[in-house]
Design a protein around this motif. Structure first.
Motif, PDB file in Angstrom:
ATOM      1  N   CYS A  55       0.800  -1.250   0.000  1.00 48.28           N
ATOM      2  CA  CYS A  55       0.000   0.000   0.000  1.00 48.28           C
ATOM      3  C   CYS A  55       0.819   1.280   0.000  1.00 48.28           C
ATOM      4  CB  CYS A  55      -0.850   0.067   1.270  1.00 48.28           C
ATOM      5  SG  CYS A  55      -2.102  -1.150   1.299  1.00 48.28           S
ATOM      6  N   GLY A 112      10.621   1.298  -2.305  1.00 52.85           N
ATOM      7  CA  GLY A 112      10.443  -0.006  -2.939  1.00 52.85           C
ATOM      8  C   GLY A 112      11.264  -1.144  -2.372  1.00 52.85           C
ATOM      9  N   GLY A 113      11.955  -0.901  -1.265  1.00 52.33           N
ATOM     10  CA  GLY A 113      12.799  -1.954  -0.689  1.00 52.33           C
ATOM     11  C   GLY A 113      12.008  -3.220  -0.367  1.00 52.33           C
ATOM     12  N   LYS A 114      10.853  -3.031   0.248  1.00 53.47           N
ATOM     13  CA  LYS A 114      10.081  -4.219   0.636  1.00 53.47           C
ATOM     14  C   LYS A 114       9.358  -4.820  -0.560  1.00 53.47           C
ATOM     15  CE  LYS A 114       9.625  -2.614   5.350  1.00 53.47           C
ATOM     16  NZ  LYS A 114       9.997  -1.203   5.062  1.00 53.47           N
ATOM     17  N   VAL A 127       1.437   0.490  -4.500  1.00 57.26           N
ATOM     18  CA  VAL A 127       0.759   1.793  -4.483  1.00 57.26           C
ATOM     19  C   VAL A 127       1.647   2.829  -3.801  1.00 57.26           C
ATOM     20  CG1 VAL A 127      -1.228   3.042  -3.527  1.00 57.26           C
ATOM     21  CG2 VAL A 127      -1.535   0.751  -4.478  1.00 57.26           C
ATOM     22  N   LEU A 158       1.534   7.220  -2.946  1.00 56.15           N
ATOM     23  CA  LEU A 158       0.749   8.455  -3.039  1.00 56.15           C
ATOM     24  C   LEU A 158       1.398   9.498  -3.950  1.00 56.15           C
ATOM     25  CD1 LEU A 158      -1.626  10.220  -1.992  1.00 56.15           C
ATOM     26  CD2 LEU A 158      -0.144  10.925  -0.116  1.00 56.15           C
ATOM     27  N   ARG A 187       7.570   9.922  -6.135  1.00 54.27           N
ATOM     28  CA  ARG A 187       8.090   8.737  -5.444  1.00 54.27           C
ATOM     29  C   ARG A 187       7.677   7.452  -6.185  1.00 54.27           C
ATOM     30  NH1 ARG A 187      10.599   9.258  -0.715  1.00 54.27           N
ATOM     31  NH2 ARG A 187       9.852   7.325   0.225  1.00 54.27           N
ATOM     32  N   ASP A 204      -3.945   7.073  -3.474  1.00 55.81           N
ATOM     33  CA  ASP A 204      -3.993   7.274  -2.032  1.00 55.81           C
ATOM     34  C   ASP A 204      -4.454   5.977  -1.371  1.00 55.81           C
ATOM     35  OD1 ASP A 204      -4.487   8.037   0.590  1.00 55.81           O
ATOM     36  OD2 ASP A 204      -5.197  10.034   0.012  1.00 55.81           O
ATOM     37  N   ALA A 205      -3.624   5.430  -0.521  1.00 53.39           N
ATOM     38  CA  ALA A 205      -3.965   4.146   0.107  1.00 53.39           C
ATOM     39  C   ALA A 205      -5.156   4.280   1.054  1.00 53.39           C
ATOM     40  CB  ALA A 205      -2.754   3.601   0.858  1.00 53.39           C
ATOM     41  N   ASP A 218       3.035  -0.621   5.027  1.00 51.77           N
ATOM     42  CA  ASP A 218       4.266  -0.102   5.654  1.00 51.77           C
ATOM     43  C   ASP A 218       4.109   1.419   5.683  1.00 51.77           C
ATOM     44  OD1 ASP A 218       6.893  -0.225   6.673  1.00 51.77           O
ATOM     45  OD2 ASP A 218       7.748   0.134   4.702  1.00 51.77           O
ATOM     46  N   ARG A 238      -3.641   9.217  10.218  1.00 46.96           N
ATOM     47  CA  ARG A 238      -3.327   8.808   8.840  1.00 46.96           C
ATOM     48  C   ARG A 238      -3.068   7.292   8.770  1.00 46.96           C
ATOM     49  NH1 ARG A 238       1.458  11.549   5.748  1.00 46.96           N
ATOM     50  NH2 ARG A 238       1.113  13.091   7.349  1.00 46.96           N
ATOM     51  N   ILE A 278      -5.144   4.419   6.613  1.00 46.65           N
ATOM     52  CA  ILE A 278      -4.509   3.526   5.626  1.00 46.65           C
ATOM     53  C   ILE A 278      -4.758   2.071   6.010  1.00 46.65           C
ATOM     54  CG2 ILE A 278      -2.289   2.772   4.652  1.00 46.65           C
ATOM     55  CD1 ILE A 278      -1.330   5.692   4.854  1.00 46.65           C
TER      56      ILE A 278
HETATM   57  C1  LIG Z   1       7.595   4.080   5.213  1.00 45.77           C
HETATM   58  S1  LIG Z   1       7.576   4.600   3.582  1.00 45.77           S
HETATM   59  C2  LIG Z   1       7.478   3.051   2.732  1.00 45.77           C
HETATM   60  C3  LIG Z   1       8.800   2.361   2.571  1.00 45.77           C
HETATM   61  C4  LIG Z   1       8.713   1.206   1.605  1.00 45.77           C
HETATM   62  N1  LIG Z   1       7.697   0.258   2.005  1.00 45.77           N
HETATM   63  C5  LIG Z   1      10.039   0.489   1.500  1.00 45.77           C
HETATM   64  O1  LIG Z   1      10.271  -0.512   2.166  1.00 45.77           O
HETATM   65  O2  LIG Z   1      10.883   0.956   0.704  1.00 45.77           O
HETATM   66  C6  LIG Z   1       5.952   5.185   3.381  1.00 45.77           C
HETATM   67  C7  LIG Z   1       5.610   5.588   1.943  1.00 45.77           C
HETATM   68  O3  LIG Z   1       4.199   5.814   1.911  1.00 45.77           O
HETATM   69  C8  LIG Z   1       3.933   6.911   1.083  1.00 45.77           C
HETATM   70  N2  LIG Z   1       2.599   7.419   1.487  1.00 45.77           N
HETATM   71  C9  LIG Z   1       2.290   8.339   2.418  1.00 45.77           C
HETATM   72  N3  LIG Z   1       0.948   8.497   2.498  1.00 45.77           N
HETATM   73  C10 LIG Z   1       0.415   7.626   1.615  1.00 45.77           C
HETATM   74  C11 LIG Z   1      -0.918   7.348   1.215  1.00 45.77           C
HETATM   75  N4  LIG Z   1      -1.944   7.963   1.773  1.00 45.77           N
HETATM   76  N5  LIG Z   1      -1.111   6.433   0.238  1.00 45.77           N
HETATM   77  C12 LIG Z   1      -0.051   5.798  -0.343  1.00 45.77           C
HETATM   78  N6  LIG Z   1       1.228   6.037  -0.012  1.00 45.77           N
HETATM   79  C13 LIG Z   1       1.457   6.944   0.960  1.00 45.77           C
HETATM   80  C14 LIG Z   1       5.087   7.855   1.350  1.00 45.77           C
HETATM   81  O4  LIG Z   1       5.238   8.774   0.287  1.00 45.77           O
HETATM   82  C15 LIG Z   1       6.259   6.867   1.479  1.00 45.77           C
HETATM   83  O5  LIG Z   1       6.855   6.670   0.209  1.00 45.77           O
END
Ligand SMILES: C[S@@+](CC[C@H](N)C(=O)[O-])C[C@H]1O[C@@H](n2cnc3c(N)ncnc32)[C@H](O)[C@@H]1O
Length: 479
Positions: free
Chosen positions: A280, A285-287, A303, A305, A309, A337-338, A353, A383, A387
């Motif tokens: 979500c 993108g690491g995970k 997904v 936002l 990014r 938007d998740a 995440d 927030r 999500i």
């Molecule tokens: C903690 S980071 C994710 C790291 C990623 N999972 C990784 O391991 O590389 C959170 C991500 O969620 C995105 N984000 C924030 N609000 C969001 C939303 N409402 N919907 C989707 N993505 C969102 C941020 O821009 C950020 O890139």
């Protein structure tokens, strides 16, 4: 003219002046870069590690880049101690100083306090030159005078840090370890003073760079390029970089491995096997990449936002021919938007995440501790809950949702799970201890005592207590 100095990021410094006779720059490339990055971190709330690894600094010589990184992260880690030195030696209150002036002062005081290999006169001279370049020429004598005063009575950081970090009081610990006291107080209350001390110590040290090997021959490729690796602490597919600039290898460009903290790798491992997976909050993108590598046949929707990014995600996840075997072929990237996911389909694995305070990653992102306010936790929680609730709607019956953060704060972790389950009782919490034991049996988790990675039925890594960032994860199963 140095190539690097013409490509400065902030735009506030467009050229580096040269001494008239020799053509040596008045400011070294490392200090120019450090100054620019620190300025942008403060002015624009940028992230230091993103700037340090951005394309702007790609062509900086390796030694200069390493010094710039040490200066930037060192200043941010020790900012409150540096500011207190400056305040003692300055007739002007810090709040009245222009940001350019304060940045140049912090940079020099860090070198005076911490980098004994750098002569004091070089540190002072270059900071004076930096304020001149930043068109604050009139402040140059002031900077010179303050720094000379600081240099006359300077104490190296490690001595003052360790001697007062006896853990006797939370306040002392906050001040001596350069953390906002409110954060340290919370950690002491949640995890005990001894663990709070370990967290602070870890945050103030340079963390090991961890990588995830994406192919069996990745390690050989890296060794051939002169990189020295040691086994990971938690996972069999992880390695720690002992020597070498890993980002500059051909193996990195070809996608043979990913730079990823071991706790983040572990969260991705908890996602397990999937046929249809939804990530979500996916960028950078690491995970997603780790889930794809583990499930090469799976259909994955990632997904994000923010469109910029999502583009970053696209670059990281594009199939790399030389990394065959790495499963990035069936990933669909969606900018959305998740909190309001546009999918009719259900998924057997969903990863949320979520964006969080990041207090589990302060050794890599020290600027966070100076930005975060207690009130931010409530906004973040709202927030995160939105999500999570939306992600729960995408889970197929019998499927699993993994909720994770890199935060140490219960508001963003246990409290979010409690509220989500109270609103939707069609999920049960899966005990992470069982999942970790399973990963251990499968040879993936090599950490001998998985119970030290959990708190109740959740994954809970703590920097310093565990040799990794602080991650939380909960596994929810749809009944
Ligand atoms: C903690 S980071 C994710 C790291 C990623 N999972 C990784 O391991 O590389 C959170 C991500 O969620 C995105 N984000 C924030 N609000 C969001 C939303 N409402 N919907 C989707 N993505 C969102 C941020 O821009 C950020 O890139």
């Amino acid at each position: 003219m140095n190539v690097f100095s013409t490509r400065l990021a902030s735009g506030i410094l467009s050229t580096v002046k040269t001494k008239s006779r020799e053509s040596r720059p008045a400011v070294s490339p490392a200090r120019s870069a450090a100054f620019d990055i620190l300025f942008r971190v403060e002015r624009d709330s940028s992230y230091a590690s993103e700037l340090l690894h951005s394309r702007t600094y790609d062509r900086v010589a390796q030694a200069d880049h390493a010094l710039a990184m040490e200066l930037v992260l060192g200043v941010l880690r020790w900012r409150s101690l540096l500011d207190s030195d400056i305040a003692h030696s300055s007739a002007q209150p810090l709040e009245k100083l222009d940001l350019e002036v304060l940045t140049a002062l912090r940079l020099a005081v860090y070198q005076l306090r911490q980098l004994s290999r750098i002569p004091a006169r070089a540190a002072i001279h270059e900071s004076v030159e930096l304020v001149k370049r930043a068109r604050k020429r009139s402040a140059a004598p002031f900077v010179n005078a303050v720094l000379r005063k600081v240099a006359a009575g300077v104490e190296p950081i490690p001595r003052s840090f360790e001697s007062s970090m006896d853990g006797s009081s939370v306040r002392t610990l906050g001040a001596s370890s350069a953390h906002p006291p409110w954060l340290v107080e919370r950690w002491a209350e949640a995890y005990g003073l001894e663990v709070a001390l370990k967290i602070c110590q870890y945050n103030q040290s340079i963390p090991a760079t961890a990588i995830r090997l994406r192919r069996l021959d990745s390690e050989v490729k890296l060794r051939m390029e002169g990189i020295e690796l040691a086994p990971g602490a938690l996972l069999s597919s992880a390695r720690l970089v002992h020597l070498g600039e890993i980002r500059r290898t051909a193996a990195f460009r070809s996608g043979f491995y990913a730079i990823q903290d071991e706790a983040s790798q572990l969260v991705a491992a908890l996602v397990g096997h999937a046929a249809y997976a939804l990530d979500c909050c996916a960028a950078p993108g690491g995970k997603t990449a780790a889930i794809a590598d583990r499930n090469p046949e799976a259909n994955i929707v990632a997904v994000e936002l923010h469109p910029h990014r999502a583009a970053l995600l696209q670059r990281l996840l594009r199939p790399q021919p030389s990394a065959q075997g790495a499963g990035t072929g069936k990933i669909q990237i969606v900018a959305a938007d998740a909190r309001d996911l546009p999918f009719a389909a259900k998924f057997d694995r969903v990863l949320a995440d979520v964006p969080c305070s990041g207090t589990g990653t302060l050794s890599r992102n020290p600027e966070i501790k100076w930005r975060l306010a207690y009130a931010d936790l409530a906004d973040l929680q709202q927030r995160q809950l939105s999500i999570l609730r939306s992600a729960m709607n995408q889970v197929a019956a019998g499927g699993r949702l993994i909720y994770s953060t890199c935060s140490l704060e219960k508001e963003e972790n246990e409290n979010v799970i409690d509220q989500a389950l109270a609103q939707d009782p069609s999920f049960r919490v899966v005990d992470c201890r069982l999942e970790l034991r399973k990963l251990q049996r499968e040879g993936e988790l090599i950490w001998p005592d998985p119970s030290t990675l959990t708190r109740g039925c959740y994954l809970r890594t703590l920097p310093g207590a565990n040799a990794c960032d602080g991650f939380f994860a909960a596994i929810l199963e749809k009944l």
